[in-house]
Design an enzyme around this catalytic site. Structure first.
Site, mmCIF file in Angstrom:
data_model
loop_
_atom_site.group_PDB
_atom_site.id
_atom_site.type_symbol
_atom_site.label_atom_id
_atom_site.label_comp_id
_atom_site.label_asym_id
_atom_site.label_seq_id
_atom_site.Cartn_x
_atom_site.Cartn_y
_atom_site.Cartn_z
ATOM 1 N N ILE A 1 0.846 -1.196 0.000
ATOM 2 C CA ILE A 1 0.000 0.000 0.000
ATOM 3 C C ILE A 1 0.873 1.235 0.000
ATOM 4 C CG2 ILE A 1 -1.727 1.310 1.282
ATOM 5 C CD1 ILE A 1 -2.736 -1.331 2.428
ATOM 6 N N LYS A 2 1.776 1.290 0.935
ATOM 7 C CA LYS A 2 2.732 2.399 0.920
ATOM 8 C C LYS A 2 3.881 2.131 1.863
ATOM 9 C CE LYS A 2 0.662 5.148 4.546
ATOM 10 N NZ LYS A 2 -0.149 6.296 4.874
ATOM 11 N N GLY B 1 7.208 1.801 8.907
ATOM 12 C CA GLY B 1 7.187 0.462 8.340
ATOM 13 C C GLY B 1 6.397 0.438 7.032
ATOM 14 N N LEU C 1 3.465 -0.878 4.573
ATOM 15 C CA LEU C 1 2.112 -1.397 4.769
ATOM 16 C C LEU C 1 1.692 -2.255 3.584
ATOM 17 C CD1 LEU C 1 0.481 1.872 6.099
ATOM 18 C CD2 LEU C 1 1.155 -0.121 7.427
ATOM 19 N N LYS D 1 1.690 -4.247 8.806
ATOM 20 C CA LYS D 1 2.832 -3.325 8.811
ATOM 21 C C LYS D 1 4.088 -4.132 9.063
ATOM 22 C CE LYS D 1 3.343 0.274 11.819
ATOM 23 N NZ LYS D 1 2.978 1.653 12.173
ATOM 24 N N ASP E 1 1.067 12.438 15.613
ATOM 25 C CA ASP E 1 1.280 12.209 14.189
ATOM 26 C C ASP E 1 -0.021 12.471 13.449
ATOM 27 O OD1 ASP E 1 2.605 11.563 11.891
ATOM 28 O OD2 ASP E 1 2.427 9.390 12.146
#
Ligand SMILES: *[C@@H]1O[C@H](CO)[C@@H](O)[C@H](O)[C@H]1NC(C)=O
Ligand SMILES: *[C@@H]1O[C@H](CO)[C@@H](O)[C@H](O)[C@H]1NC(C)=O
Ligand SMILES: *[C@@H]1O[C@H](CO)[C@@H](O)[C@H](O)[C@H]1NC(C)=O
Ligand SMILES: *[C@@H]1O[C@H](CO)[C@@H](O)[C@H](O)[C@H]1NC(C)=O
Ligand SMILES: *[C@@H]1O[C@H](CO)[C@@H](O)[C@H](O)[C@H]1NC(C)=O
Ligand SMILES: *[C@@H]1O[C@H](CO)[C@@H](O)[C@H](O)[C@H]1NC(C)=O
Ligand SMILES: *[C@@H]1O[C@H](CO)[C@@H](O)[C@H](O)[C@H]1NC(C)=O
Ligand SMILES: *[C@@H]1O[C@H](CO)[C@@H](O)[C@H](O)[C@H]1NC(C)=O
Ligand SMILES: *[C@@H]1O[C@H](CO)[C@@H](O)[C@H](O)[C@H]1NC(C)=O
Ligand SMILES: *[C@@H]1O[C@H](CO)[C@@H](O)[C@H](O)[C@H]1NC(C)=O
Length: 864
Positions: free
Chosen positions: A507-508, A513, A515, A529, A633
């Site tokens: 995913i990204k 970490g 994903l 993750k 975050d």
């Protein structure tokens, strides 16, 4: 002749008797009512023993009561048995009750009435005050019609097979003092406005399938004496508003899926409590100390939670008769104290109490599985040492010789000396690594920023001995157990789920970490993750995250599915997959429509919903968690969205407790003085404060308004530039300027424009350079729930508060909302009470002080 005379006399006598009986009857029970009762008798199949046909209902039928005019006011067939004939086809057939027009009480408990509640309860029988249908084998739902029995004082439908939900209009039964729906299959929500039942004294909803959170309005039931919500699926935390239940004697909310810690001031006002039962409900954290001081406490069961606290050494004496204390299966620790003198029956098993067992502890108390000196069946000393060192405390069990059964390191067990050396060594190591630099923390030091705070007492990890592979070595060589957190997967399962972590499933690449999307064997879609432990930063981050999920869960937080911690080079955390992924990937999306080049953006309504969702999530962290949790975050990519665009916050690898209730710790401050002056960057001096999250949330709002992706994640200097560009367009006087910064792809009408304007004003307030001037998250929630009130608040109110220069005296609802604009138009002289209390709130967290101060503005927020 004589014979004839005799017979006529007899006949005459007979008639006389009959006449006498019937006139008497007429006086006591009207014929209509008697025939209604006779019909009921046959439709229910009642026995002559209870209701003799020839008898007078008012005088000699069991369970019938009449008024002075002979009208039936009470029918009690509770516990009756049916005739053999009646048993053949038992039904809920009570139609003839409609002819008992004065009926005030119908009690059929333990009499079988299979079938749904007939609508005649509500279409007629409007005089009913008592309706007891408990244990009647009733099926079906609670009919809406029932809510028209407005005279009802007692409604008992317990122990049936009723399903469906609780009709919202049930709260129109304003005279209700007993409401018992327990032991059914009632499903869904507790009506949010249940507080309207102001005369309620007994509320029992236990043993159903209610799944909502506990509505704060429950706290309005100041007449309530017994409250039982146990054994449902209730989630969320206990609202602190429950402290309004001043007359409560019984509080039972055991066996739910609640979370969070108990509101610190919960017991300050509930001084009449006798019975408190919270067993197995998932609570964490410390206990409000007031709980121990409740003068009339007779029964306290907190077993099977994750409470972690020491017992206060209370010497106050109570004239306790029989008192029972069960706190087994928690993480209580420290020495046994005088407090225990209060209780006759004591179960302290499965905790981490240490020290000797004092005389005042009852001899038959359950003490197993602790860290005590003396009693049998205690925990392994190494477990105890590790638990205490996680708390920043030392554990010194210099009592009796320890039994040593080292499970995993058998090579050690042949030399006692080696063991002793190892134990002593590890204690020493812990002393050096944990106590001195106080590294224990949920809050991990990050980057070059100044260190964050440490709360040695705020740590609660998994309970009990766990399989060795669940034990994580952390930096200090201290073991932290997360074994009980979510599912444990093995590496192969995750490989299968993610197609060997293939690129197509990536995913990204996140900052803590990578994903990957995946599907478990049972079909559940997940996100994995993958955290490489090459950098120590990642090591800290994933521990932080595990620690977070071990303590907190909320509908606004991404569901944590499990983890895989076997590998020494990589760790894996598994979350539920969110269909709409995150805000950056949802704000603009491809559509099949050709109208707008196939690119669409989220409409305004959804954007507002997302803003509110994020605010709710953060409000939970800031105000409902104790001590407050700061996300640190907050940016668009941390905002995950499910299929209905409901927000689930993610990215908790930087989360930590707020520093010292909002003020930087002393030591940290000293350190900071010696550092450079980079603190002038807004938000950065103390990222571990709620105000920092609020600032970042302001950026999110700007992103939602302008549609400019990346604003919430960009660098401070860059954002400052953006800020100076957009601020002039956020006016507290006019809405039109905001059009200039509004996302071009949004089509908004006049009404919605006011909402945009309101959101912009809230954003501006969040972005105040002075952290103490930023609003509290829970006030932001209120503002976003009613955006129009931010901008439409009657100007007379704001006017007044401008001219008097103080709003202490004004109690109108306009104040809190008026202050948003006030704070924008006059950011320097932000002396309005709401901002003041916000600033104080930052300093005190959710303490009693704040709530009492906020009290004047509270009612106004409620009736919003
Ligand atoms: C109802 O009837 C039962 C059995 O006759 C009796 O035990 C009970 O006390 C009655 N209850 C009321 C409230 O009258
Ligand atoms: C109904 O009758 C039972 C006795 O069988 C009694 O225990 C119960 O309190 C009565 N219900 C009401 C509401 O009075
Ligand atoms: C009620 O009484 C009226 C007149 O006495 C009668 O016609 C009617 O059938 C009764 N209703 C029921 C449901 O018993
Ligand atoms: C509720 O109770 C009050 C006081 O007992 C009474 O005056 C009122 O009429 C009742 N309301 C209803 C709808 O029964
Ligand atoms: C609530 O109802 C359940 C069963 O229906 C019962 O066991 C429990 O004691 C009741 N709670 C209270 C506080 O009366
Ligand atoms: C305390 O609670 C636990 C778990 O709920 C239970 O197993 C135990 O029997 C209780 N102890 C006493 C003395 O009731
Ligand atoms: C328990 O008591 C011992 C001896 O008095 C003391 O050293 C220790 O610190 C106490 N434990 C806690 C957690 O206060
Ligand atoms: C509690 O206080 C008493 C005196 O009030 C003291 O003797 C005792 O050691 C204290 N216990 C703990 C565990 O601190
Ligand atoms: C322990 O003893 C007390 C009396 O001293 C008694 O009331 C209680 O029931 C006993 N508890 C257990 C678990 O046997
Ligand atoms: C443990 O306590 C004993 C006596 O209470 C003391 O002699 C010993 O030094 C302590 N050990 C440590 C490691 O603190």
């Amino acid at each position: 002749m004589v014979v004839l005379k005799k017979t006529s006399l007899l006949v005459f006598f007979f008639f006389f008797v009959l006449l006498l009986e019937s006139t008497f009857e007429q006086q006591t029970s009207s014929l209509d009512e008697k025939s209604a009762l006779l019909l009921l008798r046959s439709s229910l199949g009642l026995r002559s023993r209870d209701w003799p046909v020839r008898g007078n209902p008012c005088l000699n039928w069991n369970g019938i009561e009449c008024d002075q005019k002979g009208r039936v006011i009470k029918v009690n067939i509770s516990g009756f048995r049916r005739t053999r004939l009646g048993n053949r086809n038992p039904q809920f057939s009570v139609d003839s009750l409609v002819n008992l027009t004065r009926l005030a009480s119908f009690n059929a408990s333990r009499f079988s009435l299979p079938g749904p509640i007939p609508v005649l309860f509500g279409s007629s029988l409007l005089t009913l005050e008592v309706l007891d249908l408990s244990s009647c084998s009733i099926t079906g739902t609670i009919p809406e019609s029932l809510t028209r029995l407005t005279h009802l004082k007692v409604l008992d439908l317990s122990k049936n097979a009723i399903n469906g939900d609780i009709p919202l209009s049930l709260t129109s039964l304003r005279n209700l003092s007993i409401l018992d729906l327990s032991s059914n299959s009632v499903f869904g929500l507790i009506p949010a406005n249940i507080g309207a039942l102001s005369k309620l004294q007994h509320l029992n909803l236990s043993r159903n399938t209610l799944y909502s959170s506990i509505p704060p309005s429950l706290g309005d039931l100041s007449a309530l004496v017994d409250l039982d919500l146990s054994f449902n699926d209730l989630s969320g935390s206990v609202p602190s508003d429950l402290k309004g239940l001043r007359n409560l004697q019984t509080l039972v909310i055991a066996g739910n899926s609640l979370s969070g810690s108990l509101p610190p001031d919960l017991f300050s006002f509930l001084s009449k409590l006798h019975i408190v039962d919270f067993r197995g409900s998932g609570f964490i954290g410390a206990l409000p100390s007031r709980l121990w001081l409740l003068p009339e406490l007779k029964f306290l069961d907190l077993s099977g939670n994750h409470f972690s606290d020491m017992l206060p050494n209370t010497t106050v004496s109570f004239d306790s008769t029989v008192s029972m204390l069960n706190i087994s299966g928690n993480m209580f620790y420290g020495n046994l104290t005088l407090l225990l003198r209060r209780f006759q029956v004591v179960d302290l098993s499965e905790n981490y109490f240490e020290g000797k067992v004092p005389d005042f502890v009852p001899t038959n108390a359950s003490l197993s599985n602790n860290c005590l000196q003396g009693p049998a069946n205690q925990r392994k000393s190494s477990d105890c040492a590790s638990f205490y060192s996680n708390k920043g405390l030392t554990f010194n069990n210099s009592g009796p010789p320890e039994e040593k059964k080292s499970p995993k390191s058998s090579w050690l067990s042949h030399t006692k000396i080696v063991i002793l050396a190892a134990v002593g060594g590890s204690i020493l190591l812990m002393l050096i690594l944990i106590v001195l630099p106080i590294t224990v923390s949920f809050c991990v030091r990050r980057r070059n920023r100044t260190s964050t705070s440490n709360h040695p007492r705020g740590r609660h990890n998994g309970v009990g001995p766990l399989p060795p592979d669940e034990t994580l070595p952390s930096r200090g060589g201290v073991s932290i157990n997360f074994g009980s957190l979510g599912s444990s997967f093995n590496y192969q399962q995750l490989l299968n789920a993610t197609k060997d972590f293939s690129d197509s499933n990536l995913i990204k690449k996140g900052h803590s970490g990578d994903l990957f999307k995946g599907v478990l064997e049972n079909g559940v879609q997940i996100v994995v993750k993958r955290i490489s432990l090459e950098s120590t930063k990642n090591n800290e981050a994933y521990l932080t995250e595990l620690d977070f999920f071990s303590r907190f869960a909320h509908p606004r937080i991404v569901p944590f599915v499990g983890k895989s911690l076997e590998s020494t080079t990589h760790k894996f955390l598994v979350y539920k997959y969110m269909l709409n992924r995150d805000l950056p990937s949802s704000l603009f999306y491809k559509s099949n429509s050709l109208v707008d080049n196939g690119l669409r953006s989220l409409d305004w309504i959804t954007r507002l919903k997302i803003a509110l969702g994020v605010a709710e999530g953060l409000a939970y962290l800031h105000h409902d968690c104790s001590p407050s949790v700061v996300h640190r975050d907050v940016q668009a990519s941390s905002i995950l969205l499910d299929d209905k665009f409901e927000v689930r916050l993610g990215s908790f690898s930087k989360a930590c407790h707020q520093e010292n209730n909002g003020r930087p710790r002393k030591i940290a401050r000293l350190l900071r003085l010696s550092q450079s002056s980079q603190e002038s960057v807004p938000g950065s001096p103390a990222t571990a404060t709620c105000a920092y999250d609020v600032y970042c949330f302001g950026k999110i709002l700007v992103e939602l308004i302008t549609g400019k992706l990346g604003i919430s994640s960009c660098q401070d200097t860059q954002f400052k530039k953006i800020l100076t560009e957009i601020m002039p367009y956020i006016s507290s006087q006019q809405k039109e300027p905001v059009m200039n910064i509004l996302d071009q792809s949004l089509l908004v009408d006049e009404d919605l424009l006011e909402e945009v304007w309101a959101m912009a004003i809230v954003a501006r307030s969040c972005l105040n350079p002075k952290p103490t001037r930023r609003p509290l998250m829970r006030h932001i929630v209120q503002a976003l729930e009613n955006p129009l009130r931010v901008v439409r608040e009657d100007s007379s109110e704001s006017e007044r508060f401008r001219t008097t220069g103080s709003s202490r005296g004004s109690s109108s609802s306009g104040r809190i909302f008026g202050s948003w604009r006030q704070s924008v138009s006059d950011p320097v002289a932000a002396g309005t009470s709401s901002l003041l209390s916000q600033a104080e709130g930052l300093a005190t967290g959710s303490s009693t002080r704040e709530s009492s101060r906020g009290a004047s503005s509270r009612p106004s927020m409620k009736d919003v």
